[in-house]
Design an enzyme around this catalytic site. Sequence first.
Site, PDB file in Angstrom:
ATOM      1  N   ILE A 173      15.801  28.936 -58.298  1.00  0.00           N
ATOM      2  CA  ILE A 173      15.719  27.569 -58.915  1.00  0.00           C
ATOM      3  C   ILE A 173      16.966  27.720 -59.809  1.00  0.00           C
ATOM      4  O   ILE A 173      17.497  26.416 -60.188  1.00  0.00           O
ATOM      5  CB  ILE A 173      14.421  27.110 -59.397  1.00  0.00           C
ATOM      6  CG1 ILE A 173      13.403  27.195 -58.280  1.00  0.00           C
ATOM      7  CG2 ILE A 173      14.651  25.838 -59.884  1.00  0.00           C
ATOM      8  CD1 ILE A 173      12.025  26.984 -58.590  1.00  0.00           C
ATOM      9  N   HIS A 174      16.827  28.403 -60.877  1.00  0.00           N
ATOM     10  CA  HIS A 174      17.839  28.498 -62.049  1.00  0.00           C
ATOM     11  C   HIS A 174      17.510  27.535 -62.838  1.00  0.00           C
ATOM     12  O   HIS A 174      18.136  26.533 -63.164  1.00  0.00           O
ATOM     13  CB  HIS A 174      19.316  28.546 -61.714  1.00  0.00           C
ATOM     14  CG  HIS A 174      19.818  29.871 -60.785  1.00  0.00           C
ATOM     15  ND1 HIS A 174      19.763  31.093 -61.602  1.00  0.00           N
ATOM     16  CD2 HIS A 174      20.203  29.964 -59.613  1.00  0.00           C
ATOM     17  CE1 HIS A 174      20.236  31.964 -60.521  1.00  0.00           C
ATOM     18  NE2 HIS A 174      20.185  31.341 -59.405  1.00  0.00           N
ATOM     19  N   PRO A 175      16.173  27.364 -63.139  1.00  0.00           N
ATOM     20  CA  PRO A 175      15.814  26.020 -63.725  1.00  0.00           C
ATOM     21  C   PRO A 175      16.441  25.503 -64.959  1.00  0.00           C
ATOM     22  O   PRO A 175      16.492  24.194 -65.471  1.00  0.00           O
ATOM     23  CB  PRO A 175      14.360  26.304 -63.945  1.00  0.00           C
ATOM     24  CG  PRO A 175      14.065  27.516 -63.941  1.00  0.00           C
ATOM     25  CD  PRO A 175      15.027  28.292 -63.106  1.00  0.00           C
TER      26      PRO A 175
END
Length: 383
Positions: free
Chosen positions: A95-97
Amino acid sequence: MKIGLLKEIKNGEYRTILTPNEVAELILNGHELFIQSGAGAGASFEDVEYEKVGAKIVETMEEIYQIADFVTKVKEIEESEYKLLRENQIIFTCIHPAASREEVDALLKAKVIAFTAEDTHKYGSPNCEIAGKLGLLKGVECLLRTNGGSGQLICGAGGAPAANVLIIGAGLVGRGAIEMAYGLGANITVMDINVQILRNLLSNFPGINTLISNTANIKSILPSLDLVVNCVKWPKHRKDHLIYKDMLKLMKKGSVIVDISADVGGAIETYRHTTHENPTYIVDGIVHYGVDNIPGAASKTASIAYAASVINHIKSIANNGIVEACRENGYLRRSLTAYKGILTHEETSVIQKRDWVRPEVILELKEGTYDIAPPATTTINNN
């Protein structure tokens, strides 16, 4: 459980998170597997291979989201997917939020249970090792005059010296880059902040040079370098850099910078994202390679290694449920990003200035009953 594998839609992404081997294992555990047509093709796994192990092929991502209780893929959730998310659906992907507020908004609004896969690795992601090796090779290509570089051959030749290469960071990514550069005969300098790591490298790679990693040391050797490979994952809350734009004037024209960590505003001030189709740009005469999904180019190797590294997490979630899976594995628990409308990812809470709840709290796990893992990053929220 009904588990769905999506075809990647990010530009230049060819990997898959499940090969037919992992799909077969999940089916043997009693789960139904639904594969979007073409999901493995970019990594040389055809639909028929998934069908042979018992999976069902469906045509669209809309069908996957409609059917599956558990959806998985390699890269981020794209805007076109936001409206397809369903409440209580389990999402497992990179996701690499912290880097995407809109993506986090969509996950929270949909009230899904989302895990960011890049935080689940106990021994580091195999994608990091591959990125280090392949990133070094891309730098070697960029040095060639036909690709905009100075025309320096990495290994030199009789009567002509090898390239001078700086590798910043000696973790899993950096180690991969070092192995490749060493095998190709480059003159190598490695920088890290851990002197013990540097000592160990001297034993394993006789003849390399080592320095403590800081801007002053980098500045002192920049004029002699042909290739700089950054392997440092820069903390997103930091505003400083290791290489500033005004330092580029110290470098030889046609020299190359490869930022494998791909952090905009990170260690390399002049870094920006590029794609496999248009991988480089030039700033002040210095070639920059900025592809942010380097392992995607070695999609078959990366997919096999990556699938093997995450299958136990996926299997545990499917077999045991969210609470037990997170109780048993702290690395999985720390990757929990969103839980039914509540943010549970620490780094994202700091970078995006959001309220959050620790995974242990939201899952009602009593202290002393769950596996412990170190924080995924150095970005800590004291609230």
